[in-house]
Motif scaffolding. Sequence first.
Motif, short mmCIF file in Angstrom:
data_model
loop_
_atom_site.label_atom_id
_atom_site.label_comp_id
_atom_site.label_asym_id
_atom_site.label_seq_id
_atom_site.Cartn_x
_atom_site.Cartn_y
_atom_site.Cartn_z
N LYS A 107 0.82 -1.23 0.00
CA LYS A 107 0.00 0.00 0.00
C LYS A 107 0.85 1.27 0.00
CE LYS A 107 -4.07 -1.91 2.32
NZ LYS A 107 -5.43 -1.55 1.91
N ASP A 160 -10.83 -6.26 2.98
CA ASP A 160 -12.05 -5.99 3.74
C ASP A 160 -11.75 -5.25 5.04
OD1 ASP A 160 -13.50 -7.14 1.79
OD2 ASP A 160 -13.92 -9.01 2.85
N GLY A 161 -10.82 -4.33 4.96
CA GLY A 161 -10.51 -3.50 6.12
C GLY A 161 -9.77 -4.21 7.24
N ASN A 273 -8.51 6.27 -2.78
CA ASN A 273 -8.18 5.48 -1.58
C ASN A 273 -7.28 4.32 -1.96
OD1 ASN A 273 -8.09 4.08 0.86
ND2 ASN A 273 -10.05 3.06 0.47
#
Length: 389
Positions: A107, A160-161, A273
């Motif tokens: 990320k 999924d977070g 995001n």
Amino acid sequence: MTLDIALKRIGIIGGGQLAWMMGNPAHKLGIELVIQTPNPTDPAVTIATDTILAPIDDPVATAKLASYCDIITFENEFINLEALKELAEKSICFRPRLEALAPLLDKYDQRLYLEKIGIPQPQFTTWAGETINSGLSSEEKSLNELKFPIVIKARRNGYDGQGTFIIKDRDSLEKTWQKLGKNPVLLEEFIPFERELAVVAARGLTGEVVVYPVVETQQEEQVCRRVLVPAEISPELVVEINAIANTILTSLEVVGIFGIELFLTTNGKVLVNEVSPRTHNSGHFTIDACETSQFENHLRSVAGLPLGNTALNCQGAVMVNLLGYETSQNDYIEKRQKLANLPETFVHWYGKTESRRGRKLGHVTVRCDSQLRSELNAIAKNIESIWYS
Ligand code: ADP
């Protein structure tokens, strides 16, 4: 239309619902799918011509997969890129190519890449202890300078977070970092967004890019609960988001589908995001509500076929994820039947044998004759009242 070229067998690394949903379009296009996945009960095993039961990141299994297929594509991003590079050097064809995936899997690397190509995004930094190495400048900041709330994200393997936490103070930052194994993490500015949006786009072998309607996604506890189609935003914003999608896919020379999640800020700005190098949950509505589904367009692009029309086949649509709310072996047949009896409602059940809280067990798409946010929200609420009753 079926394939008139030699490319008839596509290998997929990953066997979850995203691979499973490629089953129908593959059949339509005359393509056989061979799946590499660890578990014989994984959803895509049921639609595979052949399955290699092995972990996603097992390169020996991928070499075997390659021997069965013309090209290999991906269902998820939890791959062993370094090992796959060795296979690519031996002329195994991956689509999208590994160079297109490399800047996205971590990320923080992804944020650096998006910055390099001028994509608007939250401010970010990486953190591996006391001082901050800012991604925006080379200065080292002290932790005391951080503004809370702040978002901490595991750099790899989050979904999924699961690896994403909104942190209110320095103490919880340290604690969460320890929970994440004290590995370097991504820290980013908390965006008090007005709404979350997403878009799915495909790029074909010849470089053409097609973009699906921009959607509104609604998350709870960092997990997508529902998607409203199209997002109620201005045509100018749609143009801006299409341009963002085009820039990302073209600069990476992607062949395949990517999902792009966005924040719409309270002053009307759009920030990216996350970019997912695969089909995306926010694009599940395309199966029933678009001329060509994201799964078909993914297969079309990696097989070198012309891309299909991404337009809606109705006015608007709602997609609701059916998330597990208990630990159980139940297949919820009665609830599914009740949902399927609603007008213009399509239930997709992934055939998972075990339900757990928060697990994606299926989804429902409703085709609507309205684009009004209030009406789409009301339809989603009704679906959820049946599912979670
Ligand atoms: P994952 O990759 O696990 O899906 P994401 O990074 O997409 O995790 O984050 C999941 C959700 O967390 C987002 O949809 C959003 O609701 C929230 N979130 C993530 N980053 C931020 C941020 N910088 N500011 C505010 N909310 C955020």
